[in-house]
Structures are given as structure tokens and as C-alpha cells.
Motif scaffolding. Structure first.
Motif, PDB file in Angstrom:
ATOM      1  N   UNK A 119       0.822  -1.211   0.000  1.00 49.67           N
ATOM      2  CA  UNK A 119       0.000   0.000   0.000  1.00 49.67           C
ATOM      3  C   UNK A 119       0.853   1.257   0.000  1.00 49.67           C
ATOM      4  N   UNK A 120       2.032   1.164  -0.623  1.00 51.68           N
ATOM      5  CA  UNK A 120       2.871   2.350  -0.786  1.00 51.68           C
ATOM      6  C   UNK A 120       2.379   3.202  -1.936  1.00 51.68           C
ATOM      7  N   UNK A 121       3.272   4.034  -2.465  1.00 52.01           N
ATOM      8  CA  UNK A 121       2.875   4.983  -3.507  1.00 52.01           C
ATOM      9  C   UNK A 121       2.321   4.291  -4.746  1.00 52.01           C
ATOM     10  N   UNK A 122       2.984   3.237  -5.207  1.00 58.14           N
ATOM     11  CA  UNK A 122       2.519   2.563  -6.423  1.00 58.14           C
ATOM     12  C   UNK A 122       1.251   1.768  -6.134  1.00 58.14           C
ATOM     13  N   UNK A 123       1.200   1.116  -4.984  1.00 54.10           N
ATOM     14  CA  UNK A 123      -0.009   0.383  -4.623  1.00 54.10           C
ATOM     15  C   UNK A 123      -1.219   1.293  -4.561  1.00 54.10           C
ATOM     16  N   UNK A 124      -1.049   2.469  -3.966  1.00 59.36           N
ATOM     17  CA  UNK A 124      -2.156   3.422  -3.883  1.00 59.36           C
ATOM     18  C   UNK A 124      -2.565   3.919  -5.267  1.00 59.36           C
TER      19      UNK A 124
ATOM     20  N   UNK B 262      -2.235   1.246   9.426  1.00 60.66           N
ATOM     21  CA  UNK B 262      -1.777   2.593   9.079  1.00 60.66           C
ATOM     22  C   UNK B 262      -1.002   2.653   7.773  1.00 60.66           C
ATOM     23  N   UNK B 263      -0.803   1.520   7.124  1.00 64.46           N
ATOM     24  CA  UNK B 263      -0.178   1.517   5.811  1.00 64.46           C
ATOM     25  C   UNK B 263      -1.175   1.918   4.726  1.00 64.46           C
ATOM     26  N   UNK B 264      -2.473   1.838   5.031  1.00 66.91           N
ATOM     27  CA  UNK B 264      -3.512   2.139   4.050  1.00 66.91           C
ATOM     28  C   UNK B 264      -3.976   3.582   4.192  1.00 66.91           C
TER      29      UNK B 264
ATOM     30  N   UNK C  41     -15.377  -0.809  -2.601  1.00 67.22           N
ATOM     31  CA  UNK C  41     -15.359  -2.111  -3.261  1.00 67.22           C
ATOM     32  C   UNK C  41     -13.987  -2.780  -3.224  1.00 67.22           C
ATOM     33  N   UNK C  42     -13.063  -2.236  -2.435  1.00 67.02           N
ATOM     34  CA  UNK C  42     -11.735  -2.828  -2.256  1.00 67.02           C
ATOM     35  C   UNK C  42     -11.633  -3.361  -0.841  1.00 67.02           C
ATOM     36  N   UNK C  43     -11.181  -4.611  -0.705  1.00 68.62           N
ATOM     37  CA  UNK C  43     -11.018  -5.212   0.609  1.00 68.62           C
ATOM     38  C   UNK C  43      -9.585  -5.006   1.077  1.00 68.62           C
ATOM     39  N   UNK C  44      -9.415  -4.126   2.065  1.00 65.72           N
ATOM     40  CA  UNK C  44      -8.086  -3.872   2.625  1.00 65.72           C
ATOM     41  C   UNK C  44      -7.835  -4.859   3.763  1.00 65.72           C
ATOM     42  N   UNK C  45      -6.696  -5.539   3.697  1.00 63.84           N
ATOM     43  CA  UNK C  45      -6.384  -6.572   4.680  1.00 63.84           C
ATOM     44  C   UNK C  45      -5.022  -6.283   5.315  1.00 63.84           C
ATOM     45  N   UNK C  46      -5.001  -5.737   6.529  1.00 64.29           N
ATOM     46  CA  UNK C  46      -3.726  -5.597   7.233  1.00 64.29           C
ATOM     47  C   UNK C  46      -3.330  -6.939   7.842  1.00 64.29           C
ATOM     48  N   UNK C  47      -2.077  -7.324   7.660  1.00 68.02           N
ATOM     49  CA  UNK C  47      -1.605  -8.610   8.178  1.00 68.02           C
ATOM     50  C   UNK C  47      -0.136  -8.475   8.557  1.00 68.02           C
ATOM     51  N   UNK C  48       0.200  -8.819   9.768  1.00 69.21           N
ATOM     52  CA  UNK C  48       1.584  -8.711  10.229  1.00 69.21           C
ATOM     53  C   UNK C  48       2.517  -9.562   9.383  1.00 69.21           C
TER      54      UNK C  48
END
Length: 311
Positions: free
Chosen positions: A160-165, A187-189, A196-203
Motif C-alpha cells: 500500500x505504498x505509492x505505487x499500490x495506492x 496505518x499503511x492504508x 469495493x476494495x477489501x483492505x487486509x492488514x496482516x503482520x
């Protein structure tokens, strides 16, 4: 494309009563296809039925409640548009109560015909159920039938960095993509992840690879080369339709060596594409996203190919 029930529910939740304008039938040339739709509320709208005068007047009429049900428009004589055909629009109003009772698979309703379902509609629905074929949007015997849109292509974006965003901004509006977006912490997102996007934080993101569908497509662009390598390693042990890795040719040469040391054969390693993007567009995150997205959405392909995405 079908009836986007998710978008309608979100619009109703955010704006209350919402009008939906859909192209129900066309004759000759038209700016959009049957089933193309837009949502209209008091202070805004989303989606498009092709723009221009047709869309402007349809939105104005929907807002003022002066046009509901079916309306017919000769694009040239009536609206001064260059398209030489004619379109039939269906305008309907929804609120929380009416949205809640919509069928989650196929929405069929009378718009100018009998209240009892005609035999022609029954046949379309029966064929769809017995053969597993999604019916096309169509106006039949005064009834409008539309399948509920279901994104058919799972896309996992790792990072979820610059290119991911930038990629999510470009790809989220694409109706056929079901995007899962993975990174190491909430906090990376950004704070405005599309609905319609599923954001999944995972260690430990790489642990999620085993949960991805075998026909999913993957774009790997995390902040960590170590994590990128682990994701490549896990994906090579898991089925996928496409896996693309951001990076230079030097990075990929090192990764090939390390993946080989992890017992992946060269022909299997070659299933990962690196670099990705169009080098002629430059290295700005949005330019990378545009290049990758353009290849991803080529209409002649069901999935990505190395030739299309390799820089």
C-alpha cells in the motif's frame, strides 16, 4: 456489466433516495450498451450512460422526479448528438427499504407491462438457473431484467505504498475486478479505501497467499525486498493466473537466483513477470499504475500475460 447492487446500496446509505437511470434498449448507434447505468441524487451522481446531452437531461429529469419509468430518445433529432440511433431509458427511485428487498442474483421487475411475470421472462430465468448462464440485461414484454453484477476477476495487490495506492485509484472503478489489498498494518492504508476494495492488514502478509483463489492475479509491490521475495516464493507453490513483481532487471536477476536456491525450477520461476509497467511512461507511481492497468484491462484477454506487462 449488470445491476451494481453494491454501488446502489452505498449511494442510498450516503444520500438517501437515489434515482437509477439505465439504458433498457437501443436501436442503431448508442454511446453505451444496454445495462449501462448511472445513479443520481440531489447533489451529485455516479456512473455514466454515455455523457453528453442525453446524460445531462436524464440526470436533470431524475433529480426533479419529472421522468420515471421508460422514456425514449432519438439521439440526433431530439438531442443533437452525433449518434444516429435511439435509446430507451428506465428511471427508477430507490431508498433503504426498496434496496433491502432486491434479489441478490437477478433483478426482474415490471416497468410498463403486466404485474404478473410474463412467460418470456420465466423462460429467461429458467434457462439461467438450469444452464448456469447469466442473462443479459434486456427489456422484454414490459419487464426489465438485469443480473446483479459480480466481479469475476480476483486481483490481489500486495503493498500500500505509492505505487499500490496509485494502482488502487486507477483499478478500483473497473467493474470486473474484485480487489484484495494487503499490507503489514492498518496505518499503511489511506483513510479513503474505496468501498469495493477489501483492505487486509496482516503482520505476516505472505501467510495469506494460501487463501488466494487459484485463478487470482497478483501484483507485488511492497516496501520490502525480503517480503517481495517471500511472496514470490509462496506464490510459486500456489496456483495463480498471473503474478507480476515491480522492480528492475537487476532485482529480478537476484530474485531468480534466490528462488532457484529455494528449489523452484527455472520454467516455474519464469511464470512471474518482472519488471511490470510501461517504461516509456516513466517511473512516477501514477505512470506505472497507468501502464500496468492498461495491460490488465486489455479486452482481448481474460488474464494478464507476460508479453503485455513486461517492461
Amino acid at each position: 456489466m449488470g445491476f451494481d447492487l453494491q454501488d446502489l446500496r452505498a449511494a442510498v446509505a450516503g444520500h438517501g433516495r437515489v434515482a437509477r437511470v439505465v439504458i433498457a434498449a437501443i436501436r442503431g448507434s448508442s454511446p453505451r450498451e444496454v445495462g449501462a447505468a448511472m445513479l443520481v441524487w440531489k447533489t451529485g451522481q455516479s456512473g455514466t450512460i454515455g455523457g453528453g446531452t442525453l446524460e445531462f437531461e436524464a440526470a436533470q429529469a431524475a433529480r426533479s422526479a419529472s421522468r420515471h419509468g421508460l422514456s425514449h430518445h432519438a439521439l440526433g433529432p431530439d438531442l443533437g448528438q452525433c449518434c444516429g440511433g435511439a435509446v430507451t431509458l428506465l428511471t427508477e427511485t430507490y431508498d433503504a427499504e426498496t434496496v433491502a428487498v432486491l434479489d441478490p442474483e437477478v433483478i426482474a421487475r415490471p416497468v410498463s407491462g403486466p404485474a404478473d411475470m410474463p412467460m418470456a421472462i420465466r423462460r429467461v430465468l429458467a434457462t439461467a438457473r438450469s444452464q448456469g448462464v447469466t442473462p443479459a440485461p434486456q427489456l422484454v414484454d414490459g419487464w426489465m431484467i438485469e443480473p446483479v453484477h459480480q466481479p469475476a476477476r480476483p486481483l490481489w495487490i500486495w503493498g500500500a505504498g505509492h505505487v499500490g495506492r496509485a494502482l488502487v485509484q486507477v483499478l478500483a472503478p473497473m467493474p470486473d475486478l474484485a480487489i484484495t489489498w494487503v499490507d503489514t498494518a492498518p496505518n499503511r492504508f489511506p483513510g479513503d479505501v474505496p468501498s469495493n476494495v477489501t483492505a487486509v492488514p496482516a503482520a505476516k502478509p505472505a501467510e495469506l497467499v494460501r487463501h488466494a483463489p487459484a485463478h487470482a492475479e497478483h501484483l507485488i509491490l511492497t516496501y520490502s525486498h525480503t517480503l517481495d521475495l517471500d511472496l514470490c516464493h509462496r506464490l510459486l507453490g500456489h496456483d495463480f493466473a498471473f503474478a507480476g513483481l515491480i522492480g528492475s532487471k537487476t532485482k529480478w536477476a537476484r530474485f531468480r537466483s534466490r528462488l532457484g536456491a529455494l528449489d523452484h525450477p527455472p520454467d516455474r520461476i519464469a511464470d512471474i513477470t518482472c519488471p511490470i509497467g510501461d517504461p516509456t511512461l516513466g517511473k512516477h507511481p501514477q505512470m506505472i499504475a497507468v501502464g500496468v492497468a492498461a495491460a490488465l484491462m486489455q479486452p482481448a484477454r481474460a488474464t494478464l500475460t507476460k508479453k503485455d506487462l513486461r517492461a
